[in-house]
Design a protein around this motif. Structure first.
Motif, PDB file in Angstrom:
ATOM      1  N   GLN A 211       0.825  -1.206   0.000  1.00 19.93           N
ATOM      2  CA  GLN A 211       0.000   0.000   0.000  1.00 19.93           C
ATOM      3  C   GLN A 211       0.864   1.264   0.000  1.00 19.93           C
ATOM      4  O   GLN A 211       0.548   2.258  -0.662  1.00 19.93           O
ATOM      5  CB  GLN A 211      -0.914  -0.006   1.221  1.00 19.93           C
ATOM      6  N   ALA A 214       2.104   1.740  -3.420  1.00 14.24           N
ATOM      7  CA  ALA A 214       1.019   2.206  -4.279  1.00 14.24           C
ATOM      8  C   ALA A 214       0.776   3.702  -4.090  1.00 14.24           C
ATOM      9  O   ALA A 214       0.511   4.436  -5.051  1.00 14.24           O
ATOM     10  CB  ALA A 214      -0.256   1.416  -3.986  1.00 14.24           C
ATOM     11  N   ARG A 215       0.874   4.157  -2.825  1.00 11.33           N
ATOM     12  CA  ARG A 215       0.695   5.591  -2.586  1.00 11.33           C
ATOM     13  C   ARG A 215       1.813   6.399  -3.244  1.00 11.33           C
ATOM     14  O   ARG A 215       1.579   7.482  -3.779  1.00 11.33           O
ATOM     15  CB  ARG A 215       0.671   5.858  -1.072  1.00 11.33           C
ATOM     16  N   VAL A 217       3.460   5.566  -5.961  1.00  7.69           N
ATOM     17  CA  VAL A 217       3.185   5.571  -7.404  1.00  7.69           C
ATOM     18  C   VAL A 217       2.057   6.539  -7.726  1.00  7.69           C
ATOM     19  O   VAL A 217       2.083   7.254  -8.742  1.00  7.69           O
ATOM     20  CB  VAL A 217       2.858   4.149  -7.892  1.00  7.69           C
ATOM     21  N   ASP A 218       1.042   6.580  -6.843  1.00  6.25           N
ATOM     22  CA  ASP A 218      -0.072   7.506  -7.058  1.00  6.25           C
ATOM     23  C   ASP A 218       0.408   8.959  -6.996  1.00  6.25           C
ATOM     24  O   ASP A 218       0.004   9.803  -7.807  1.00  6.25           O
ATOM     25  CB  ASP A 218      -1.153   7.243  -6.011  1.00  6.25           C
ATOM     26  N   ASN A 219       1.267   9.257  -6.014  1.00  2.00           N
ATOM     27  CA  ASN A 219       1.836  10.611  -5.938  1.00  2.00           C
ATOM     28  C   ASN A 219       2.671  10.930  -7.172  1.00  2.00           C
ATOM     29  O   ASN A 219       2.625  12.047  -7.699  1.00  2.00           O
ATOM     30  CB  ASN A 219       2.686  10.744  -4.674  1.00  2.00           C
ATOM     31  N   HIS A 221       2.212   9.726 -10.106  1.00  5.65           N
ATOM     32  CA  HIS A 221       1.274   9.946 -11.207  1.00  5.65           C
ATOM     33  C   HIS A 221       0.730  11.378 -11.182  1.00  5.65           C
ATOM     34  O   HIS A 221       0.582  12.034 -12.222  1.00  5.65           O
ATOM     35  CB  HIS A 221       0.135   8.930 -11.108  1.00  5.65           C
ATOM     36  N   GLY A 222       0.439  11.869  -9.972  1.00  4.39           N
ATOM     37  CA  GLY A 222      -0.023  13.249  -9.861  1.00  4.39           C
ATOM     38  C   GLY A 222       1.043  14.238 -10.287  1.00  4.39           C
ATOM     39  O   GLY A 222       0.745  15.242 -10.950  1.00  4.39           O
ATOM     40  N   LYS A 225       1.163  14.461 -14.078  1.00  8.32           N
ATOM     41  CA  LYS A 225       0.092  15.279 -14.652  1.00  8.32           C
ATOM     42  C   LYS A 225       0.379  16.768 -14.463  1.00  8.32           C
ATOM     43  O   LYS A 225       0.148  17.564 -15.383  1.00  8.32           O
ATOM     44  CB  LYS A 225      -1.245  14.900 -14.017  1.00  8.32           C
TER      45      LYS A 225
END
Length: 379
Positions: A211, A214-215, A217-219, A221-222, A225
């Motif tokens: 987890q 995953a966080r 990777v999510d950051n 991804h942001g 963008k």
């Protein structure tokens, strides 16, 4: 009228002094030209004639309000007496100043005599005589003492070149700063986050580690963008794709849509020629028009307090005309160093015209005239 009368009467004593100096110096210099001191003496005489011409231009501006511009300082190709002599002997304005000093004597005799007679016995016709004499005096000054059209054009081109170079350097610094402070910093953070996530996945031993990765990777991804958005904004600041693909109408409409004026911005673009054909201006002219309007609308949003604004673009023969109006508080002026001053310099660099009418209390009207084709494109 009396100041002009004094100017006409002073032509005689000044004409005598200029005539004597010019004839003596040039005659002696030419007579001794075969010796070592001849040519430098001739150059000194021409230098004195040039100085007398500068004094005559100053008098003309103070009395007539004449628009005589000062020439560029004399350029010496090399230092020393050789450079001094060569510069003056090859300077057209110095020779024209010498000719003016010679011609001013007969003109001074005539203008002094006629003016004095009219002052004493012909005063009813004095205003007309002075007006005619002043016109002839101005014509003589402008014909012989004004900088040549070629030298004026060279000076304008040198100023325009300096403006273009400074603008390009400022744009490069802005792009470098935006890349360094924005997208580059985000990409560095992205690389670090992805590296940490990779290390976490390699050492995964529990669901909590998964987890956490995953966080990360999510950051990341942001951040990707945001970096892409900053790069898009930067590319739009360099040259928007919509301007290249669809022209001024679509590009200016997009700028107007982003403007925060409460009542919105109305855009009207009409690029039809006199024969009804629709043609786009030169790409460089399109770019200047786009960025000028964009900066003007930014100023309207930030400083004018306007409720609405309009942008009109049309073709007038071989000119692209742009009119930007707002109902704000006014008081805008293109003084040197200001944003409007920079826009004026950029437009003048392509032989354009930039006019601002902005009385206190508003409204503000900015009129821009650009050539439909730049000189490079015409060639």
């Amino acid at each position: 009228m009396w100041r002009q009368a004094g100017q006409l009467m002073l032509n005689l004593p000044l004409g005598i002094a200029g005539f004597v100096f010019t004839v003596v110096m040039l005659s002696v210099g030419l007579a001794l030209a075969v010796t070592v001191i001849g040519l430098p003496l001739l150059a000194a005489g021409l230098s004195g004639c040039r100085s007398m011409g500068a004094f005559a231009r100053t008098r003309a501006r103070s009395v007539y309000g004449s628009g005589l511009h000062e020439p560029e300082p004399l350029h010496r190709p090399r230092p020393g007496i050789t450079g001094y002599t060569t510069a003056h002997l090859t300077d057209a304005l110095s020779w024209r100043s010498a000719l003016y000093n010679v011609l001013r004597l007969p003109w001074g005799i005539l203008s002094f005599t006629v003016t004095l007679v009219c002052v004493i016995v012909g005063w009813p016709v004095l205003p007309w005589v002075i007006r005619f004499g002043a016109a002839v005096d101005r014509m003589l000054l402008e014909a012989l003492l004004a900088p040549g059209a070629l030298s004026e054009r060279v000076r304008e081109l040198e100023d325009d070149r300096g403006t273009v170079v400074d603008t390009a350097a400022a744009d490069l610094r802005r792009i470098e700063r935006d890349l360094h402070d924005g997208a580059q910093a985000r990409l560095v953070a992205l690389a670090m986050d992805l590296g940490l996530a990779k290390e976490r996945l390699r050492e995964t031993e529990s669901a909590e580690d998964v987890q956490a990765a995953a966080r990360m990777v999510d950051n990341a991804h942001g951040e990707v963008k945001l970096a892409l958005q900053e790069l898009r904004d930067l590319a739009r600041g360099i040259h928007p794709a919509v301007l290249t693909d669809r022209g001024l109408d679509a590009a200016l409409s997009a700028v107007a849509a982003r403007c925060t004026v409460p009542g919105g911005v109305k855009v009207h673009v009409e690029l039809k020629a006199a024969d009804g054909t629709v043609e786009r201006p030169d790409s460089a002219v399109e770019g200047i028009a786009y960025f000028t309007v964009s900066e003007l609308l930014t100023n309207v949003s930030k400083h004018s307090g306007a409720r609405s604004a309009t942008v009109d673009v049309w073709r007038a023969d071989d000119q692209l005309m742009v009119l930007v109006q707002d109902d704000g508080k006014g008081g805008a002026a293109p003084y040197p160093g200001s944003g409007l001053g920079g826009l004026a310099e950029r437009i003048q660099a392509v032989d354009g015209v930039f006019l601002v009418e902005s009385p206190h209390g508003g409204p503000t009207t900015v009129t821009i005239e650009l050539p439909w084709r730049t000189r490079t494109a015409r060639r």
